[in-house]
Design a protein around this motif. Structure first.
Motif, PDB file in Angstrom:
ATOM      1  N   VAL A  66      45.423  28.243  50.304  1.00  0.00           N
ATOM      2  CA  VAL A  66      45.708  28.949  49.056  1.00  0.00           C
ATOM      3  C   VAL A  66      44.563  28.767  48.071  1.00  0.00           C
ATOM      4  CG1 VAL A  66      46.989  27.116  47.870  1.00  0.00           C
ATOM      5  CG2 VAL A  66      47.575  29.503  47.451  1.00  0.00           C
ATOM      6  N   ILE A  67      43.872  27.643  48.119  1.00  0.00           N
ATOM      7  CA  ILE A  67      42.728  27.423  47.223  1.00  0.00           C
ATOM      8  C   ILE A  67      41.477  28.077  47.797  1.00  0.00           C
ATOM      9  CG2 ILE A  67      41.297  25.688  46.095  1.00  0.00           C
ATOM     10  CD1 ILE A  67      43.601  23.727  46.288  1.00  0.00           C
ATOM     11  N   SER A  68      41.248  27.838  49.073  1.00  0.00           N
ATOM     12  CA  SER A  68      40.035  28.320  49.724  1.00  0.00           C
ATOM     13  C   SER A  68      39.868  29.835  49.604  1.00  0.00           C
ATOM     14  CB  SER A  68      40.083  27.918  51.206  1.00  0.00           C
ATOM     15  OG  SER A  68      39.064  28.535  51.939  1.00  0.00           O
ATOM     16  N   SER A  69      40.974  30.570  49.746  1.00  0.00           N
ATOM     17  CA  SER A  69      40.882  32.030  49.815  1.00  0.00           C
ATOM     18  C   SER A  69      40.408  32.658  48.510  1.00  0.00           C
ATOM     19  CB  SER A  69      42.249  32.604  50.198  1.00  0.00           C
ATOM     20  OG  SER A  69      43.246  32.087  49.355  1.00  0.00           O
ATOM     21  N   LYS A  70      40.347  31.902  47.422  1.00  0.00           N
ATOM     22  CA  LYS A  70      39.832  32.443  46.165  1.00  0.00           C
ATOM     23  C   LYS A  70      38.307  32.348  46.122  1.00  0.00           C
ATOM     24  CE  LYS A  70      44.146  32.563  45.426  1.00  0.00           C
ATOM     25  NZ  LYS A  70      44.422  32.488  46.869  1.00  0.00           N
ATOM     26  N   MET A  71      37.751  31.443  46.942  1.00  0.00           N
ATOM     27  CA  MET A  71      36.305  31.210  46.922  1.00  0.00           C
ATOM     28  C   MET A  71      35.627  31.748  48.172  1.00  0.00           C
ATOM     29  SD  MET A  71      36.275  27.289  45.521  1.00  0.00           S
ATOM     30  CE  MET A  71      37.525  26.627  46.600  1.00  0.00           C
ATOM     31  N   ILE A  72      36.332  31.609  49.310  1.00  0.00           N
ATOM     32  CA  ILE A  72      35.741  31.972  50.596  1.00  0.00           C
ATOM     33  C   ILE A  72      36.479  33.189  51.120  1.00  0.00           C
ATOM     34  CG2 ILE A  72      35.415  31.180  52.970  1.00  0.00           C
ATOM     35  CD1 ILE A  72      35.225  28.330  51.795  1.00  0.00           C
ATOM     36  N   GLU A  73      35.744  34.257  51.391  1.00  0.00           N
ATOM     37  CA  GLU A  73      36.402  35.511  51.753  1.00  0.00           C
ATOM     38  C   GLU A  73      36.413  35.758  53.258  1.00  0.00           C
ATOM     39  OE1 GLU A  73      35.948  38.692  48.396  1.00  0.00           O
ATOM     40  OE2 GLU A  73      33.974  37.918  48.882  1.00  0.00           O
ATOM     41  N   VAL A 527      49.476  36.216  47.619  1.00  0.00           N
ATOM     42  CA  VAL A 527      48.677  35.320  46.786  1.00  0.00           C
ATOM     43  C   VAL A 527      47.723  34.468  47.622  1.00  0.00           C
ATOM     44  CG1 VAL A 527      50.374  35.274  44.939  1.00  0.00           C
ATOM     45  CG2 VAL A 527      50.468  33.557  46.740  1.00  0.00           C
ATOM     46  N   PHE A 528      47.740  34.660  48.937  1.00  0.00           N
ATOM     47  CA  PHE A 528      46.739  34.007  49.784  1.00  0.00           C
ATOM     48  C   PHE A 528      45.512  34.909  49.961  1.00  0.00           C
ATOM     49  CE2 PHE A 528      50.349  31.466  50.446  1.00  0.00           C
ATOM     50  CZ  PHE A 528      49.912  30.234  50.886  1.00  0.00           C
ATOM     51  N   ASP A 529      45.518  36.087  49.291  1.00  0.00           N
ATOM     52  CA  ASP A 529      44.307  36.873  49.165  1.00  0.00           C
ATOM     53  C   ASP A 529      43.531  36.270  47.977  1.00  0.00           C
ATOM     54  OD1 ASP A 529      42.462  38.810  49.701  1.00  0.00           O
ATOM     55  OD2 ASP A 529      43.565  40.468  48.801  1.00  0.00           O
ATOM     56  N   SER A 530      42.532  36.977  47.458  1.00  0.00           N
ATOM     57  CA  SER A 530      41.600  36.307  46.528  1.00  0.00           C
ATOM     58  C   SER A 530      42.053  36.267  45.072  1.00  0.00           C
ATOM     59  CB  SER A 530      40.255  37.005  46.599  1.00  0.00           C
ATOM     60  OG  SER A 530      40.375  38.308  46.042  1.00  0.00           O
ATOM     61  N   LEU A 531      43.109  36.983  44.691  1.00  0.00           N
ATOM     62  CA  LEU A 531      43.531  37.116  43.296  1.00  0.00           C
ATOM     63  C   LEU A 531      42.463  37.766  42.422  1.00  0.00           C
ATOM     64  CD1 LEU A 531      45.561  33.853  42.438  1.00  0.00           C
ATOM     65  CD2 LEU A 531      46.448  36.110  43.010  1.00  0.00           C
ATOM     66  N   ALA A 532      41.519  38.486  43.051  1.00  0.00           N
ATOM     67  CA  ALA A 532      40.465  39.147  42.269  1.00  0.00           C
ATOM     68  C   ALA A 532      41.060  40.177  41.315  1.00  0.00           C
ATOM     69  CB  ALA A 532      39.456  39.822  43.196  1.00  0.00           C
ATOM     70  N   SER A 533      42.186  40.800  41.718  1.00  0.00           N
ATOM     71  CA  SER A 533      42.767  41.867  40.898  1.00  0.00           C
ATOM     72  C   SER A 533      43.845  41.367  39.950  1.00  0.00           C
ATOM     73  CB  SER A 533      43.380  42.946  41.804  1.00  0.00           C
ATOM     74  OG  SER A 533      42.430  43.415  42.711  1.00  0.00           O
ATOM     75  N   ALA A 534      44.192  40.084  40.052  1.00  0.00           N
ATOM     76  CA  ALA A 534      45.284  39.579  39.217  1.00  0.00           C
ATOM     77  C   ALA A 534      44.836  39.490  37.757  1.00  0.00           C
ATOM     78  CB  ALA A 534      45.702  38.206  39.706  1.00  0.00           C
ATOM     79  N   TRP A 535      45.758  39.779  36.851  1.00  0.00           N
ATOM     80  CA  TRP A 535      45.424  39.704  35.426  1.00  0.00           C
ATOM     81  C   TRP A 535      46.646  39.310  34.615  1.00  0.00           C
ATOM     82  CZ3 TRP A 535      47.638  43.606  32.192  1.00  0.00           C
ATOM     83  CH2 TRP A 535      48.267  44.652  32.896  1.00  0.00           C
ATOM     84  N   LEU A 536      46.375  38.758  33.437  1.00  0.00           N
ATOM     85  CA  LEU A 536      47.440  38.295  32.555  1.00  0.00           C
ATOM     86  C   LEU A 536      47.597  39.305  31.426  1.00  0.00           C
ATOM     87  CD1 LEU A 536      46.931  34.489  31.882  1.00  0.00           C
ATOM     88  CD2 LEU A 536      48.994  35.559  32.777  1.00  0.00           C
TER      89      LEU A 536
END
Lengths: 539, 325
Positions: A66-73, A527-536
């Motif tokens: 879950v952490i890795s997938s935000k940095m490593i694609e 949420v195991f994808d990169s969260l690149a599109s997530a926004w608050l």
């Protein structure tokens, strides 16, 4: 987009997606969901367990993924129905004989240290990392003999045998691409970059306070202009399930994944205005609860006994009472979410205690003076209390047909040792990740060659059916998707006739979020994808 | 003083012997649990290749026989090396030293909270013996004593973090903030409040009852009557004459509390995500990280022994009638 929990059981697959979006669109929150993404903000993700490293390229523990997938694609990602979508690869073709898979790689991508991403990185990751060091990758990429790199933006996997499942294994959480220039010539497992990853993803490593949190920050040079929207993601360790729920409710945490708040709390949380619950985004790691039979047991090797047990147990009961309807009663050995493989056309066992009793009577298992035909042990997987509760239900049901069960409770290291090394069990209740492809995640429980001592989640029941072996092996290399689906449909039919295991619940895991967090679940890996599109959205 | 010095020396020798035994017992007990770290790692990462499993066991030294592993461990401990946690990929000494301050802070706060509040409540109850105040104090002490800390912890989270929103739910400090020293300490204090109180609650009750009983006994003694007869004020009699003499049993209890507090930190640190040794131990148990667990148990037992020694010395100072021996 909220999932409706009180929906009647039976139709909660992705068909429901469209419907719930329309419903939500009518409400106030639907209006927000259609709003334009806003930049900025920090979210806190509730972590269950401390990660041991931060790169999941060869360590696929959930807390690492879950952490890795935000940095490593990964090379590609998948829509909810498993249609591949571009990530580091922009296009791909599989040769008609299935022996060459070509990837066109994205241009202008930089590693977090500024070096360019090229086909060399892909070749290195496939051959030196996934194929050699990755738990499942060893099997997934076993047939890859070489990776050709004719130019910096083309990588061609050369295979010794067709391996259609590779195209389902390329998401970031399963096959993360590592930088060759940092790992080449080093001991990959001990490389310091495992603790402070250098990737291509939308977020960069910032800090790690052991026992507390891992902080990632926005990568300003991300290849997708304008993304990511969030400034920071904090993975905060909150070991207690009740405290995780409370943290979300109090607005101290914004995201909890994989049903890690108490399920008994989920409906109450979903009803709060500041919290949302969704069961989308877990198709890529579809999980099923099933009961394993030990075929070396003198009673359980009898098909009549297994079928009688199937008649005595109603999968709808644990699905609704134990899993609070976050899931579907399983109909076969493949999860309903695996839409490319699932079939409902399989032998069925009407829940009926009288039928079950009659079958056992006819098979000659007489009741003793105490009403017991024979006694068995059942070992529930020690992971949360859901498997234990299910075992309690099964004990009661089998008691009605004269099979006395003793529940044995142990922690999970002891469970794994007992079942998969010592084979000291009769029945288990276990939850297993089926992954995105039956060859990767499902065949291991059924192939007769996978009765391997000491291998967790293998064919511990010692099941051996040449017909099943034949189908599963044919499914490994069939390149025509329709034929492959038909092969696995046959497998599902044989399995439900033969009952090597009894499938119980196709679990739909849930993500619980701050209602202000938008677009966190857009793909099959959620949420195991990169969260690149997530926004608050602003308060 | 020579008597005290030889007392300390004897105790230190005893401590070394105890440590040797503690290690052996821990080692045997831990390895009696079925399953090892590789079982857990294999399950988490879904590794099912027997060659890979054997490689992992070899790498972590799990393929050696128990006596060999134990002897290797002793020789490492002699060199002050507690081994390497393959699971967390760091030396055990580093991991423990990272977590020790948080646990000591939590334990010290819990001891102070329970000791001070317990002493005050106990004294108050004794002073108004058999009054409504006394009854109320005794009842609430009983209630606190019988509330398990996981329940008390979650209730406090519910009230103070979810309903009132006065305090943060979990953690050591607010992540992602770069604070100056004073705001940082305040931030840590707000995070510390609930764990410290939860951990202190059970002993709060014990101190209250102990203080009350001791005070009742003391308040009936001749020297108190003499002090009152001399015309000393009630408050002064209570605090200067009675409370002071009620301290020795309280200090003994304090020494006993420290050893059982270690057990309590496992629960409390897990509920509140407090990054201390208890949380480290909790995860180490489930992940079968025996090297780490042995190190934690060793350090905890040394701390308990040292605290025991300090309490004995303190007692000698508080009450000269207690002789070394």
């Amino acid at each position: 987009m909220r999932s409706r929990i009180a929906r009647p059981m039976g139709r909660r697959t992705f068909n429901a997606l469209a419907g719930s979006t329309v419903l939500a669109g009518a409400g106030a929150r639907g209006a927000l969901a259609q709003a334009k993404p806003v930049k900025g903000g920090t979210i806190t993700v509730a972590q269950l367990v401390e990660a041991s490293i931060l790169s999941s390229a060869f360590d696929t523990a959930t807390q690492v993924q879950v952490i890795s997938s935000k940095m490593i694609e990964g090379l590609i990602s998948y829509e909810h129905d498993f249609k591949p979508i571009p990530r580091l690869a922009t296009a791909w073709t599989v040769s008609p004989d299935g022996l060459r898979i070509s990837f066109t790689l994205r241009q202008g991508v930089q590693w977090h240290d500024g070096k360019p991403f090229t086909s060399k990185d892909v070749a290195f990751s496939v051959l030196e990392v996934w194929k050699k060091l990755h738990g499942r990758g060893r099997l997934t990429y076993a047939n890859v003999t070489a990776v050709e790199t004719p130019d910096p933006h083309t990588a061609i996997l050369v295979l010794s045998k067709p391996s259609p499942y590779i195209m389902n294994a390329l998401a970031a959480m399963e096959s993360g691409v590592l930088p060759a220039h940092i790992y080449e010539g080093t001991d990959i497992r001990a490389n310091p970059a495992n603790l402070a990853p250098v990737g291509t993803g939308p977020f960069k490593f910032k800090s790690w306070a052991r026992g507390q949190n891992v902080v990632l920050e926005r990568n300003p040079n991300y290849w997708d202009p304008g993304k990511p929207y969030l400034d920071q993601i904090i993975f905060q360790l909150i070991p207690d399930a009740g405290a995780r729920g409370a943290a979300i409710e109090a607005g101290r945490a914004d995201l909890s994944y994989q049903s890690s708040v108490p399920l008994s709390d989920a409906k109450r949380l979903d009803a709060l205005p500041n919290v949302e619950v969704t069961d989308k985004g877990y198709a890529y790691q579809s999980t099923q609860m099933m009961m394993e039979f030990n075929f070396d047991n003198r009673y359980l090797k009898d098909l009549k006994v297994r079928q009688a047990i199937a008649h005595a147990i109603d999968p709808a009961f644990p699905t609704s009472v134990v899993w609070f309807d976050y899931g579907l009663p399983a109909t076969g050995p493949i999860h309903q979410n695996l839409v490319k493989f699932y079939t409902a056309d399989v032998p069925k066992y009407e829940p009926n205690v009288a039928t079950a009793n009659k079958m056992l009577d006819q098979a000659g298992y007489k009741r003793g003076a105490d009403g017991v035909r024979f006694r068995l042990n059942i070992d529930p997987l020690a992971f949360g209390d859901t498997y234990l509760r299910t075992a309690e239900y099964i004990k009661q049901q089998l008691g009605d047909i004269g099979i006395a069960l003793a529940i044995r409770n142990q922690d999970f290291a002891a469970y794994v040792r007992r079942v998969y090394t010592d084979y000291d069990f009769d029945l288990t209740v276990v939850g297993v990740t089926q992954s995105a492809d039956p060859t990767i995640g499902i065949q291991r429980f059924y192939l007769s060659t996978n009765y391997v001592k000491g291998a967790p989640f293998s064919n511990a029941g010692h099941y051996n059916n040449p017909e099943v072996d034949r189908l599963l092996i044919a499914g490994q290399s069939e390149m025509d998707p329709a034929k492959r689906k038909a092969i696995f449909a046959d497998f599902q039919r044989v399995a439900m006739g033969d009952l090597p295991v009894l499938p119980l619940t196709s679990i739909n895991q849930i993500t619980v979020t701050n209602a202000r967090l938008k677009d966190h679940t857009l793909t099959a890996d959620g949420v195991f994808d990169s969260l690149a599109s997530a926004w608050l959205s602003p308060k | 003083l020579p008597a005290a010095a030889s007392f300390i020396l004897r105790r230190l020798v005893q401590m070394v012997f105890t440590t040797v035994v503690v290690i052996a017992v821990n080692f045997v007990l831990l390895h009696a649990a079925p399953g090892d770290m590789v079982d857990v790692l294999a399950m988490e990462s879904q590794v099912s290749d027997p060659a890979e499993l054997a490689r992992m066991r070899r790498e972590y030294g799990l393929d050696q026989s128990l006596p060999v592993q134990l002897l290797a461990y002793y020789s490492h401990v002699l060199r002050l090396d507690l081994g390497y946690s393959a699971r967390l990929r760091a030396p055990v000494t580093t991991l423990i030293l990272e977590r020790l301050p948080a646990t000591l802070l939590l334990m010290a706060s819990a001891v102070i909270v329970s000791f001070v509040v317990g002493a005050l409540l106990g004294a108050a109850a004794a002073r108004r013996h058999n009054s409504a105040t006394d009854m109320a104090i005794c009842l609430s002490a009983m209630l606190l004593y019988s509330t398990p800390s996981f329940l008390a912890g979650l209730l406090m989270i519910l009230v103070f973090a979810v309903w009132l929103r006065w305090l943060p739910v979990t953690g050591f400090s607010t992540p992602g903030l770069d604070l100056d020293l004073v705001p940082y300490l305040l931030d840590v204090a707000t995070h510390l409040a609930m764990p410290a109180v939860t951990l202190g609650l059970i002993f709060l009750a014990v101190y209250t009852r102990l203080m009350r009983a001791t005070m009742l006994e003391i308040l009936g003694l001749d020297y108190i009557r003499t002090a009152r007869a001399k015309g000393i004020g009630a408050r002064r009699v209570l605090f200067r004459h009675a409370v002071r003499n009620a301290m020795p049993p309280m200090v003994v209890m304090c020494g006993l509390q420290v050893s059982s507090l270690f057990g309590g930190t496992v629960v409390v640190e897990t509920i509140y995500g407090w990054p201390g040794m208890g949380l480290l131990a909790y995860n180490a148990v489930f992940q079968r990280d025996f090297t780490l667990l042995l190190g934690l148990l060793l350090v905890s037992s040394i701390i308990v022994m040292v605290v025991g020694l300090v309490v004995d010395l303190l007692l000698m100072r508080l009450d000269p009638r207690v002789l070394p021996g």
